[in-house]
Design an enzyme around this catalytic site. Structure first.
Site, PDB file in Angstrom:
ATOM      1  N   HIS A  91     -22.409  16.925 -28.016  1.00  0.00           N
ATOM      2  CA  HIS A  91     -22.704  18.353 -28.069  1.00  0.00           C
ATOM      3  C   HIS A  91     -21.431  19.160 -28.326  1.00  0.00           C
ATOM      4  O   HIS A  91     -21.494  20.263 -28.867  1.00  0.00           O
ATOM      5  CB  HIS A  91     -23.389  18.817 -26.774  1.00  0.00           C
ATOM      6  CG  HIS A  91     -22.503  18.869 -25.574  1.00  0.00           C
ATOM      7  ND1 HIS A  91     -22.285  17.795 -24.748  1.00  0.00           N
ATOM      8  CD2 HIS A  91     -21.760  19.883 -25.057  1.00  0.00           C
ATOM      9  CE1 HIS A  91     -21.468  18.145 -23.768  1.00  0.00           C
ATOM     10  NE2 HIS A  91     -21.126  19.403 -23.945  1.00  0.00           N
ATOM     11  N   ASP A 120     -11.243  22.235 -14.389  1.00  0.00           N
ATOM     12  CA  ASP A 120     -11.424  23.322 -15.343  1.00  0.00           C
ATOM     13  C   ASP A 120     -12.512  24.271 -14.862  1.00  0.00           C
ATOM     14  O   ASP A 120     -13.266  23.973 -13.929  1.00  0.00           O
ATOM     15  CB  ASP A 120     -11.750  22.786 -16.737  1.00  0.00           C
ATOM     16  CG  ASP A 120     -12.888  21.763 -16.744  1.00  0.00           C
ATOM     17  OD1 ASP A 120     -13.922  22.033 -16.099  1.00  0.00           O
ATOM     18  OD2 ASP A 120     -12.738  20.705 -17.369  1.00  0.00           O
TER      19      ASP A 120
END
Length: 469
Positions: A143, A204
């Site tokens: 993706h 993150d």
């Protein structure tokens, strides 16, 4: 150099920021509160390709077990956009002009956060990790790569005014932690690439958002608090580092993620439903051509979770098998969980994928002969983001804000209670027909005895389930 004064920062960012406010919009997010969307972000958001993310549930079929988990990739993308901007602002507040962060940097990091999932497939990761490999052997579609193609398509289709340098940097940041990562065009400030998709160690803002959002939607508690890490992160040697005393907070991030994988994403009933959805999609693929546009963003954006409704409301005979499977899901006539085992620790590295063929070949004599179509196997891997490796071995810490030293912290310097292993592999077997649970459970036990010399499962399959009562 220490942090610069507020006047210096205002002179760099203040005028442009105030100018943008006239054309910005605010939305209220149930996780982060009020989120301000800048004009360039809105140009991407107000497209049919980005709005498609409203039709992609963040957790795929998890809502069939946790009813509150109906949040979408749309709101997750807005959350990552917001946190990416907040992360950069924290670095500026903590270290000021010494980092050389400019408006170009701020814009690219925020856009990477906004667009990192724009190319995502339906049903969470089921589409790319389970469905595509079954229809295209050896498929390496991701993706992240489709997100890059989709961004290019959106820019061209909607004539978005964005310069090539910004576009290239955004794409590099989206791919930073994937197998398709490309060489960074920036000569410095590589720490900016670690904010949205951290390929160095996995810390993150993408994880900050989905861990918080997913636990809240499922009604679960979470003892990881990302603001503590955001407040203290500091760049040392072109790398984002964290305070040494926040070591256990960092560990809680990875532990919370692993717990979500075990209790939510890989819940036994969730996997049963996902296996049925996979079978339905594979059966419908030839007729609906579900996988034929995975490299064409102009067509791929039309594919979303509503494919389930398309199948179940169709009268086409070619979709009967798929339609029947979805009807079974609606009526809760699911594939039946037989049993599972955790692969012994000394075998984890070398274990091959267990298949339905492995199970049926372990069947002893019986009046009924099992076939591969009777059995579904789920091979589950749960780790701390880096397989058998401890991600904390790649995370740098600092002692205080005045120093310029960064260092690793070995586990044994912190606690002897931290896990000795960093990954689990679980083999789970289901019967597609309830009357075969007993036979499949027995074959599964025989397979374990052949593979390991012991029954690795925690307990026998309940007799009640075997009798199909």
């Amino acid at each position: 150099m220490g942090a610069s004064s507020g006047d210096e920062l205002a002179s760099i960012y203040g005028f442009a920021h105030s100018r943008d406010l006239r054309f910005s919009k605010n939305v209220y997010d149930n996780v982060h509160g009020s989120i301000s969307l800048d004009p360039l972000a809105l140009k991407f958001i107000d497209t049919e390709q980005f709005q498609r993310l409203r039709e992609l549930k963040q957790l795929g079929m998890v809502h069939m077990v946790y009813p509150g988990a109906v949040h979408s990739r749309f709101e997750h993308s807005l959350g990552v956009y917001w946190l990416a901007g907040e992360a950069v602002n924290k670095l500026i507040a903590n270290q000021g002009l010494e980092l050389g962060i400019d408006r170009f940097d701020i814009q690219t990091v925020k856009l990477a956060g906004l667009l990192h999932d724009i190319g995502h497939g339906p049903f969470s990761h089921l589409f790319e990790r389970e469905f595509l490999p079954m229809v295209f052997k050896g498929s390496d579609w991701s993706h992240e790569q489709m997100s890059i193609e989709m961004v290019n398509h959106v820019v061209d289709e909607h004539h978005i005014d964005i310069d090539n340098d910004t576009l290239k940097r955004v794409q590099e940041m989206i791919l930073a932690s994937s197998d398709h990562a490309i060489t960074k065009s920036a000569q410095d400030k590589h720490f900016l690439y670690d904010i949205v998709a951290n390929g160095r160690n996995g810390i993150d803002v993408d994880k900050f958002d989905y861990i918080t959002r997913d636990t809240r939607a499922c009604g679960l508690g979470c003892n990881f608090q990302f603001p503590r890490l955001m407040d203290s992160m500091r760049v040392v040697g072109d790398e984002i580092c964290f305070r040494a005393k926040d070591y256990l907070t960092v560990h809680k991030l990875f532990a919370a993620r692993a717990d979500l994988h075990r209790t939510v994403y890989n819940h036994a009933k969730v996997k049963a439903i996902e296996l049925m959805v996979i079978d339905a999609l594979v059966s419908a693929n030839e007729y609906l051509q579900l996988a034929c546009h995975i490299h064409d963003p102009a067509q791929f954006w039309k594919l979303d979770d509503t494919i389930i409704k398309t199948i179940e409301t169709s009268a086409d005979e070619e979709l009967k098998e798929s339609r029947d499977l979805i009807l079974r899901i609606r009526r809760r006539e699911l594939y039946q969980f037989c049993n599972e085992y955790a692969v012994p620790r000394d075998k984890v590295e070398n274990i091959k994928q267990v298949t339905a063929q492995d199970i049926i070949c372990s069947q002893k004599s019986s009046d009924v002969t099992l076939t591969e179509d009777d059995v579904a196997v789920s091979n589950i891997r749960i780790d701390l983001t880096r397989g058998r490796h401890n991600p904390l071995e790649s995370i740098m810490f600092y002692k205080d804000c005045e120093g310029e030293d960064k260092f690793l912290i070995p586990d044994d310097r912190v606690s002897h209670l931290l896990p000795a292993s960093n990954q689990d592999k679980i083999v789970r077997v289901y019967s597609k027909k309830p009357e075969l649970v007993g036979l499949i459970s027995e074959a599964f036990e025989n397979f374990q005895l052949k593979a390991y010399g012991i029954k690795a499962q925690m307990h026998d399959t309940p007799e009640k389930k075997k009798r199909h009562l």
